[in-house]
Design a protein around this motif. Structure first.
Motif, short mmCIF file in Angstrom:
data_model
loop_
_atom_site.label_atom_id
_atom_site.label_comp_id
_atom_site.label_asym_id
_atom_site.label_seq_id
_atom_site.Cartn_x
_atom_site.Cartn_y
_atom_site.Cartn_z
N VAL A 194 0.84 -1.19 0.00
CA VAL A 194 0.00 0.00 0.00
C VAL A 194 0.88 1.26 0.00
CG1 VAL A 194 -1.47 1.36 1.57
CG2 VAL A 194 -2.12 -0.96 0.95
N CYS A 195 0.42 2.29 -0.68
CA CYS A 195 1.20 3.52 -0.85
C CYS A 195 1.09 4.42 0.38
CB CYS A 195 0.76 4.25 -2.12
SG CYS A 195 1.18 3.33 -3.60
N GLU A 196 1.58 3.95 1.50
CA GLU A 196 1.64 4.69 2.76
C GLU A 196 2.89 4.24 3.50
OE1 GLU A 196 -0.43 6.96 3.96
OE2 GLU A 196 -2.20 6.73 2.66
N SER A 197 3.63 5.20 4.07
CA SER A 197 4.78 4.83 4.89
C SER A 197 4.35 4.07 6.14
CB SER A 197 5.58 6.08 5.29
OG SER A 197 6.13 6.69 4.15
N GLY A 198 3.11 4.24 6.55
CA GLY A 198 2.58 3.51 7.70
C GLY A 198 2.22 2.07 7.39
N ASP A 199 2.39 1.65 6.14
CA ASP A 199 2.04 0.28 5.76
C ASP A 199 3.18 -0.66 6.11
OD1 ASP A 199 0.83 -1.96 4.68
OD2 ASP A 199 1.50 -1.54 2.64
N TRP A 200 3.27 -0.98 7.40
CA TRP A 200 4.26 -1.95 7.85
C TRP A 200 3.56 -2.97 8.75
CZ3 TRP A 200 5.14 -2.30 13.14
CH2 TRP A 200 4.67 -1.22 13.91
N ILE A 201 4.07 -4.18 8.71
CA ILE A 201 3.49 -5.26 9.52
C ILE A 201 4.42 -5.63 10.67
CG2 ILE A 201 2.50 -7.58 9.45
CD1 ILE A 201 1.03 -5.45 7.73
N GLY A 202 5.73 -5.49 10.45
CA GLY A 202 6.69 -5.77 11.51
C GLY A 202 7.99 -5.04 11.25
N ARG A 203 8.61 -4.54 12.30
CA ARG A 203 9.88 -3.82 12.15
C ARG A 203 11.02 -4.64 12.76
NH1 ARG A 203 8.66 1.12 10.20
NH2 ARG A 203 6.86 2.29 11.00
N ASP A 204 12.18 -4.58 12.08
CA ASP A 204 13.41 -5.17 12.61
C ASP A 204 13.23 -6.64 12.97
OD1 ASP A 204 14.64 -2.61 12.44
OD2 ASP A 204 13.78 -2.07 14.38
N ARG A 205 12.78 -7.42 11.99
CA ARG A 205 12.57 -8.85 12.20
C ARG A 205 13.68 -9.65 11.52
NH1 ARG A 205 7.26 -9.49 13.93
NH2 ARG A 205 6.61 -7.45 14.70
N SER A 206 14.21 -10.61 12.22
CA SER A 206 15.23 -11.50 11.67
C SER A 206 14.54 -12.64 10.93
CB SER A 206 16.12 -12.05 12.78
OG SER A 206 17.10 -12.90 12.24
N LEU A 207 14.73 -12.68 9.61
CA LEU A 207 14.04 -13.67 8.78
C LEU A 207 15.00 -14.22 7.73
CD1 LEU A 207 10.74 -11.67 8.10
CD2 LEU A 207 10.94 -13.69 9.57
N ALA A 208 14.94 -15.53 7.53
CA ALA A 208 15.64 -16.17 6.41
C ALA A 208 14.58 -16.47 5.35
CB ALA A 208 16.33 -17.45 6.86
N VAL A 209 14.47 -15.58 4.36
CA VAL A 209 13.39 -15.68 3.38
C VAL A 209 13.91 -15.38 1.98
CG1 VAL A 209 11.48 -15.16 4.93
CG2 VAL A 209 12.74 -13.29 3.88
N GLN A 210 13.14 -15.85 1.01
CA GLN A 210 13.37 -15.53 -0.39
C GLN A 210 12.01 -15.22 -1.02
OE1 GLN A 210 16.23 -15.17 -2.03
NE2 GLN A 210 17.41 -15.69 -0.17
N PRO A 211 11.99 -14.45 -2.12
CA PRO A 211 10.71 -14.22 -2.81
C PRO A 211 10.01 -15.54 -3.12
CG PRO A 211 12.39 -12.77 -3.68
CD PRO A 211 13.10 -13.72 -2.75
N GLY A 212 8.70 -15.55 -2.90
CA GLY A 212 7.91 -16.77 -3.08
C GLY A 212 7.66 -17.53 -1.81
#
Length: 425
Positions: free
Chosen positions: A352-370
């Motif tokens: 979403v086009c808002e700077s407030g559109d965040w779900i979690g900050r500073d999370r350690s994740l091992a992820v790839q697209p998909g």
């Protein structure tokens, strides 16, 4: 690989290196139904309810699910079948509760801005009680009831001025909040209610806030309400039921609220000590019944490294999961199928086009697209608050019952969003 303690355990947990809801792999649900996707565990909901039922065993008590937390019809149906009543705050919620099989005689109507039409609708349905929140509302409800040839059962929601130690947006029992009638004005308000021919005083109501993780605010509020009941009855007005509201918190991020059964054992001990143990009791839990029963599944779209922040961009957004944007709320985020490599630190954000559109900050994740992520504690105040901002269609919802999966809401289409709109001629 270690498997961390998760907010949804034991019903939403890792099995065979992948997250499951009860017996169903979440990865399979994401493939079958797409993302974003809300997944709820029926066993988790019923387990949370059973803690309240244990706490009230042997008492004259009615548990009214506060349906604003999650008003999906099938969720309401689960609680209706389990014997719950419902706490509603609008005419729309009344219609939803009845459509899900609710007993109208177990419905209580809260909220500061009930309209005349909503009052008429509730009287016609035969609800149990109106929780009235102002003296002005008393006068209007009296007029509506007399015009309908009825008497409306009422309790007054009293504001005890107790600090629930929670986020200010979900604190409801302080003097500066919009809710309820001031403790100091309650006796006069009861005397006025008792004099109005269209009203019948039934009880007293109190609700101090939401996501409460300490027992002290409940004990303080109970003392103040019981003092007031004594004063009201000394003035010759009988109080038949006492409604202590809801607000018990859940584990979002290592939170340790008291267990519902243990909390109510202590509260009931105070009631007994003060001589009110045989009164009819009502409570209105919402978040604590459904919050940790739900996750939102979301796909990783892009990883965007930056000089100051790395961003993990997902297909769920603030319109699907509004609590972080609204309350700076924390939701645990975990990979549905964890990778063995070390993770990096990301801000998890939506499209979403808002700077407030965040779900979690500073999370350690091992992820790839998909990859698919699970946003935990998403059973309350997520889908019920979801919107179509940016013309985004609301997600699908599924309810897991053991090994069975029920689609309880189809994914919304853009055409359905347009349905009530018209182009100019």
């Amino acid at each position: 690989m270690t498997t961390p303690q998760l907010p949804g355990q034991p019903f939403i947990a890792y099995q065979d290196a992948g997250l499951h809801a009860e017996q169903v792999p979440l990865a399979d649900l994401a493939k079958q139904h797409g993302t974003p996707l809300f997944v709820y565990s029926k066993a988790s909901m019923l387990s949370a309810l059973q803690a309240y039922q244990r706490g009230f065993a042997g008492r004259n008590a009615l548990i009214c699910y506060a349906m604003k937390a999650n008003s999906s019809l099938a969720v309401l149906q689960v609680f209706a079948r389990a014997g719950c009543g419902f706490d509603i705050v609008s005419g729309g919620e009344l219609a939803r509760a009845l459509a899900a099989g609710a007993d109208p005689a177990k419905i209580i109507f809260s909220g500061v801005g009930k309209t005349r039409a909503e009052m008429q609708q509730a009287l016609q349905a035969g609800i149990a009680c109106f929780n009235v929140e102002s003296t002005a509302e008393l006068e209007v409800l009296n007029e509506v009831a007399l015009a309908a040839g009825q008497r409306a059962n009422i309790s007054l929601r009293v504001n005890p001025n107790v600090d629930p130690k929670t986020h200010p947006y979900i604190s409801t029992g302080l003097k500066g909040n919009k809710f309820g009638i001031a403790h100091e004005e309650a006796l006069a308000a009861y005397q006025r209610a008792a004099a109005l021919p269209g009203l019948k005083v039934a009880g007293i109501d109190c609700h101090i806030g939401s996501q409460i993780t300490e027992e002290a605010p409940y004990l303080d509020a109970m003392d103040r309400i019981l003092d007031l009941v004594t004063a009201i009855e000394s003035a010759g007005i009988a109080i038949h039921h006492i409604d202590f509201g809801g607000g018990l918190g859940i584990n979002y991020n290592g939170d340790t609220p008291p267990a519902a059964d243990q909390l109510w054992q202590r509260l009931l001990a105070k009631l007994d000590t003060r001589g009110f143990g045989q009164r009819q009791l009502m409570i209105e839990p919402g978040r604590s019944l459904v919050g940790n029963a739900g996750v939102c599944l979301t796909e990783v779209l892009y990883l965007k490294p930056g000089e100051q922040k790395n961003f993990c961009i997902i297909d769920a957004a603030m319109n699907d999961l509004p609590r972080p944007a609204m309350y700076q709320a924390y939701h645990h985020i975990a990979a549905v199928q964890p990778r063995p490599e070390a993770g990096a630190e990301y801000d998890v954000v939506g499209p979403v086009c808002e700077s407030g559109d965040w779900i979690g900050r500073d999370r350690s994740l091992a992820v790839q697209p998909g990859d698919v992520l699970a946003v935990f504690s998403a059973g309350a105040y997520c889908m019920s608050m979801a919107s179509n901002y940016n013309t985004r269609s609301r997600p699908a919802e599924v309810l897991v019952d053991g090994a069975q999966v029920h689609v309880i809401r189809a994914r919304e289409t853009v055409a359905e969003q347009f349905r009530l709109e018209s182009l100019l001629p």
